[in-house]
Scaffold this motif. Structure first.
Motif, mmCIF file in Angstrom:
data_model
loop_
_atom_site.group_PDB
_atom_site.id
_atom_site.type_symbol
_atom_site.label_atom_id
_atom_site.label_comp_id
_atom_site.label_asym_id
_atom_site.label_seq_id
_atom_site.Cartn_x
_atom_site.Cartn_y
_atom_site.Cartn_z
ATOM 1 N N ASP A 305 0.823 -1.206 0.000
ATOM 2 C CA ASP A 305 0.000 0.000 0.000
ATOM 3 C C ASP A 305 0.860 1.261 0.000
ATOM 4 N N VAL A 306 1.985 1.217 0.695
ATOM 5 C CA VAL A 306 2.895 2.359 0.691
ATOM 6 C C VAL A 306 3.480 2.566 -0.704
ATOM 7 N N LEU A 307 3.863 1.478 -1.357
ATOM 8 C CA LEU A 307 4.388 1.595 -2.715
ATOM 9 C C LEU A 307 3.340 2.171 -3.659
ATOM 10 N N ARG A 308 2.108 1.753 -3.494
ATOM 11 C CA ARG A 308 1.028 2.322 -4.313
ATOM 12 C C ARG A 308 0.899 3.824 -4.036
ATOM 13 N N ALA A 309 0.990 4.202 -2.768
ATOM 14 C CA ALA A 309 0.839 5.604 -2.379
ATOM 15 C C ALA A 309 1.978 6.474 -2.885
ATOM 16 N N GLY A 310 3.150 5.861 -3.106
ATOM 17 C CA GLY A 310 4.310 6.634 -3.510
ATOM 18 C C GLY A 310 4.803 6.352 -4.903
ATOM 19 N N SER A 311 4.067 5.533 -5.664
ATOM 20 C CA SER A 311 4.496 5.219 -7.023
ATOM 21 C C SER A 311 3.289 5.168 -7.945
ATOM 22 N N TRP A 312 2.877 3.969 -8.362
ATOM 23 C CA TRP A 312 1.897 3.865 -9.446
ATOM 24 C C TRP A 312 0.548 4.489 -9.086
ATOM 25 N N GLY A 313 0.103 4.370 -7.829
ATOM 26 C CA GLY A 313 -1.180 4.957 -7.455
ATOM 27 C C GLY A 313 -1.158 6.475 -7.509
ATOM 28 N N ALA A 314 -0.082 7.053 -6.974
ATOM 29 C CA ALA A 314 0.042 8.512 -6.985
ATOM 30 C C ALA A 314 0.209 9.044 -8.400
ATOM 31 N N ARG A 315 0.943 8.320 -9.232
ATOM 32 C CA ARG A 315 1.113 8.762 -10.620
ATOM 33 C C ARG A 315 -0.237 8.757 -11.353
ATOM 34 N N GLU A 316 -1.014 7.717 -11.152
ATOM 35 C CA GLU A 316 -2.327 7.668 -11.791
ATOM 36 C C GLU A 316 -3.197 8.829 -11.314
ATOM 37 N N TRP A 317 -3.168 9.109 -10.016
ATOM 38 C CA TRP A 317 -3.961 10.198 -9.442
ATOM 39 C C TRP A 317 -3.585 11.543 -10.063
ATOM 40 N N LEU A 318 -2.298 11.725 -10.313
ATOM 41 C CA LEU A 318 -1.830 12.992 -10.877
ATOM 42 C C LEU A 318 -1.920 13.046 -12.403
ATOM 43 N N GLY A 319 -2.260 11.919 -13.019
ATOM 44 C CA GLY A 319 -2.419 11.913 -14.469
ATOM 45 C C GLY A 319 -1.171 11.561 -15.236
ATOM 46 N N PHE A 320 -0.232 10.846 -14.603
ATOM 47 C CA PHE A 320 1.009 10.423 -15.245
ATOM 48 C C PHE A 320 0.971 8.908 -15.439
ATOM 49 N N PRO A 321 0.720 8.432 -16.644
ATOM 50 C CA PRO A 321 0.589 6.983 -16.871
ATOM 51 C C PRO A 321 1.852 6.223 -16.482
ATOM 52 N N GLY A 322 1.658 4.975 -16.066
ATOM 53 C CA GLY A 322 2.760 4.132 -15.617
ATOM 54 C C GLY A 322 3.387 3.333 -16.737
ATOM 55 N N LEU A 323 3.932 2.175 -16.372
ATOM 56 C CA LEU A 323 4.718 1.356 -17.302
ATOM 57 C C LEU A 323 3.804 0.407 -18.071
ATOM 58 N N VAL A 324 2.982 1.014 -18.911
ATOM 59 C CA VAL A 324 2.025 0.294 -19.747
ATOM 60 C C VAL A 324 2.264 0.729 -21.195
ATOM 61 N N GLU A 325 1.630 0.055 -22.121
ATOM 62 C CA GLU A 325 1.771 0.430 -23.524
ATOM 63 C C GLU A 325 1.391 1.908 -23.709
ATOM 64 N N GLY A 326 2.333 2.681 -24.233
ATOM 65 C CA GLY A 326 2.092 4.093 -24.430
ATOM 66 C C GLY A 326 2.288 4.948 -23.198
ATOM 67 N N GLY A 327 2.658 4.317 -22.070
ATOM 68 C CA GLY A 327 2.874 5.067 -20.837
ATOM 69 C C GLY A 327 4.159 5.867 -20.869
ATOM 70 N N LEU A 328 4.428 6.562 -19.768
ATOM 71 C CA LEU A 328 5.583 7.446 -19.687
ATOM 72 C C LEU A 328 6.825 6.668 -19.265
ATOM 73 N N ALA A 329 7.945 7.016 -19.879
ATOM 74 C CA ALA A 329 9.193 6.270 -19.670
ATOM 75 C C ALA A 329 9.931 6.782 -18.437
ATOM 76 N N ASP A 330 9.307 6.593 -17.289
ATOM 77 C CA ASP A 330 9.884 6.962 -15.992
ATOM 78 C C ASP A 330 9.936 5.700 -15.140
ATOM 79 N N LEU A 331 11.112 5.317 -14.649
ATOM 80 C CA LEU A 331 11.200 4.109 -13.839
ATOM 81 C C LEU A 331 12.426 4.155 -12.943
ATOM 82 N N VAL A 332 12.310 3.380 -11.876
ATOM 83 C CA VAL A 332 13.409 3.214 -10.923
ATOM 84 C C VAL A 332 13.604 1.715 -10.715
#
Length: 359
Positions: A305-332
């Motif tokens: 849940d913390v990872l969701r709050a600080g990574s993919w969940g927060a990115r979705e909330w802010l409108g920044f797509p994750g590591l999906v087809e056509g998503g943004l090339a941001d990763l750690v």
């Protein structure tokens, strides 16, 4: 050049291949791509959803774009690849597309009551000016407005709402009408209760939340950005106020002491929670991982849940797509599984922002 990444991509618990073409992700193989990661655990970039790269250490406005870049770089090099700037006295729309700066979701200046906020940080307005200023600051940002919902009232010697509830509700309505979401700074009980019911989109800090407020947030889908690192400073703030404002000092200590339980209750009720540090002014940049550890250790949120709050969940909330087809090339990328030990987040092996290797 096309880059290739292979590893366990979270939150999906499986080894996957990603190809980064410029600023975008594709799942379709690209011949001749350069492999930059082969193994490890891959997260969409971390998020600091309450950050201020327009405020210098000590609380004054920054001196220019280079200073904003430098502060953002501290967060970026800690794995934070998206920032919601929750109010800036210095405008910097030029950085929205800067390849070296994390993705930016920005408010304009803090909208604050006259003589009741940090000097030179907010734009100070009376109640009748509030709706119009909310619309103006929506235009200054790129999707968010920041309201100061309460602050110390030196006449009463304690926290008090910044304006009447009806006036704050009118400001929220005005921002929504021009397509912006509203984040509200609030510490005290009375103000947060009114603002939740007025339809604010995110509660910042939220130390005064009661159980019925939390239930209402869960019903509405209102987010909470707790900034637990910031709330840990309440004891110091209270000590400085003891002599002149003893009731305010008592109140701040009480709010700080109960806060881990408030965050835990919000999480249990299903309130969306996101990671934010309140970096800028009195809080250093680069501490998102430390905030994540506090959510886990002090508020009892699971590592996932913390990872969701600080990574993919927060990115979705802010409108920044994750590591999906056509998503943004941001990763750690990390050597070991952060779901087993969140402390590994402090040691990224590879950071890629906007399709470019940073670390």
């Amino acid at each position: 050049m096309t880059l290739h990444v292979r590893g366990v991509v979270l939150p999906d618990d499986e080894v996957r291949d990603l190809w980064l073409i410029g600023d975008r992700v594709t799942l379709r193989p690209v011949p001749g791509a350069e492999t930059i990661v082969d193994g490890g655990f891959v997260l969409p970039g971390l998020v600091d959803a309450h950050c201020h790269i327009g405020i210098a250490r000590g609380g004054s406005p920054i001196g220019g774009l280079d200073e904003a870049r430098a502060l953002a770089a501290i967060d970026r090099d800690a794995g934070v690849l998206a920032i919601r700037d929750a109010g800036s006295p210095y405008p910097y729309p030029q950085l929205d597309d800067d390849p070296q700066v994390p993705r930016l979701a920005r408010a304009g200046r803090h909208v604050a009551p006259p003589r009741r906020y940090l000097r030179d940080i907010g734009v100070e307005v009376t109640a009748d000016q509030l709706p119009g200023e909310a619309a103006r600051q929506a235009a200054a940002g790129n999707g968010w407005v920041k309201l100061v919902g309460d602050w110390i009232d030196r006449d009463t010697g304690d926290l008090a709402p910044a304006w009447d509830p009806a006036d704050m509700a009118a400001a929220i309505k005005s921002a929504h009408e021009v397509g912006a979401r509203v984040a509200v700074h609030t510490f005290a009980e009375e103000s947060v209760a009114a603002l939740v019911r007025a339809g604010v989109d995110s509660v910042e800090h939220g130390t005064g939340l009661a159980d019925d407020d939390i239930a209402e947030m869960a019903r509405r889908g209102t987010a909470l950005v707790p900034t637990m690192i910031n709330i840990e400073t309440f004891g110091k703030i209270a000590a400085q106020a003891d002599g002149k404002f003893p009731e305010y000092a008592r109140h701040m200590r009480a709010l700080g002491d109960r806060f881990p339980d408030v965050v835990a209750a919000a999480h249990e009720a299903g309130v969306p929670i996101y990671v934010g540090t309140d970096a800028g002014g009195g809080i250093n940049h680069g501490l998102a991982v430390q905030e994540m550890l506090r959510l886990h250790e002090r508020a009892g949120m699971s590592a996932l849940d913390v990872l969701r709050a600080g990574s993919w969940g927060a990115r979705e909330w802010l409108g920044f797509p994750g590591l999906v087809e056509g998503g943004l090339a941001d990763l750690v990328v990390y050597d070991t599984d952060p779901r087993r030990d969140l402390r590994v987040l402090a040691a990224p092996r590879r950071i890629v922002l906007r399709g470019r290797v940073v670390v």
